[in-house]
Design an enzyme around this catalytic site. Structure first.
Site: not given
Length: 304
Positions: A84, A115
């Site tokens: 953004e 992860e």
């Protein structure tokens, strides 16, 4: 793998022990009540968040980059915030980047097993050629994610600025990051589902960091995004409104000014207030590192 049941993010919340028996309205009320803890957690971390903004802006001002790295929800939030920045602040895509365990595919499909590999986090730092001017924000709600821990360690070795963002106390999970942000929202309503309060507080913190950094870099004048990227009709309309509101011009001359500036709001404003041609106004901006207010002060102009 060692148990993680002692972590704050994994504990059961006494307030929601009858969650499956609540009416939808009772559920919404309880959810809302718990979310009040999010803002309190941000307030408690205000000084260290401000430190992260100051030190990150200093690095980026010198040509550094900001990287968010995480897995699962934490990593996706980092990618979202990074994505953004270019349309909001017209920042180069490489200035703020999100790194997610599992890459692009993990944005829409769970890849949580990835992860657990610290070496992959370290490898991501090598792949992106992390250096002394860069900033690496490791995001992990429970604090124990090996992928993030490996990235932080590798980034430290490259003398980057490292920031750790977690929702557990430092006593439960220490970090070797240089800036340690702890957002303690307490146990989730749905035990262990850290996409809830932990995700919400993480999104707010990332909003604050990226927006605060961009303000420091001169991407904002007053409370207007004067470096907005004019890439569609909505953003064109916003750009024209910003110019009209700040200058007092009607819409048509504001749009004409935007066109003469090459669709650059900040340049259009400087041209209007200084009566400089686009090239001269751009040179003045460049001389003051893109800081519109500083350029105006140097030109001894006070916008009315």
């Amino acid at each position: 793998m060692p148990t993680r049941g002692h972590l704050l993010t994994e504990q059961a919340n006494p307030a929601s022990q009858n969650l499956d028996q609540l009416t939808p309205l009772e559920f919404v009320d309880l959810f809302n009540q718990e979310d009040q803890k999010v803002l309190a957690a941000i307030a408690n971390a205000r000084e260290v968040i401000a430190q992260a903004i100051t030190e990150t802006a200093d690095r980026l001002r010198q040509g550094g980059r900001l990287f968010y790295i995480g897995a699962g929800t934490s990593g996706r939030l980092g990618v979202l915030d990074a994505a953004e920045c270019p349309p909001t602040f017209c920042s180069p895509p490489e200035m703020v980047q999100g790194i997610l365990a599992g890459g692009r595919a993990a944005l829409v499909k769970s890849s949580e097993a990835l992860e657990d590999r610290a070496r992959d986090g370290a490898a991501a730092m090598i792949e992106h050629q992390i250096g002394p001017l860069d900033v690496v924000v490791g995001i992990t709600a429970g604090g124990t994610t090996p992928y993030v821990q490996g990235a932080i360690t590798a980034a430290n070795e490259q003398r980057a600025l490292t920031i750790f963002l977690a929702c557990v106390p430092s006593q439960q999970v220490p970090t070797n990051a240089q800036i340690d942000i702890r957002l303690l929202v307490g146990p989730e309503l749905l035990t262990g589902s850290t996409r809830l309060k932990a995700g919400t507080v993480t999104k707010i913190a990332l909003n604050m960091i990226s927006t605060g950094v961009m303000v420091q870099l001169g991407k904002v004048y007053g409370n207007r995004m004067v470096d907005v990227s004019v890439t569609n009709s909505k953003l064109f309309d916003r750009a024209v409104r910003i110019i009209a509101d700040l200058t007092g011009l009607e819409r048509e001359p504001a749009a004409d000014l935007l066109s003469k500036s090459g669709q650059r709001v900040k340049l259009a404003l400087l041209m209007h207030w200084t009566n400089l041609a686009p090239e001269a106004a751009q040179a003045l901006l460049d001389h003051h590192h893109g800081q519109l207010r500083t350029a105006l002060n140097a030109f001894q102009v006070t916008p009315s």
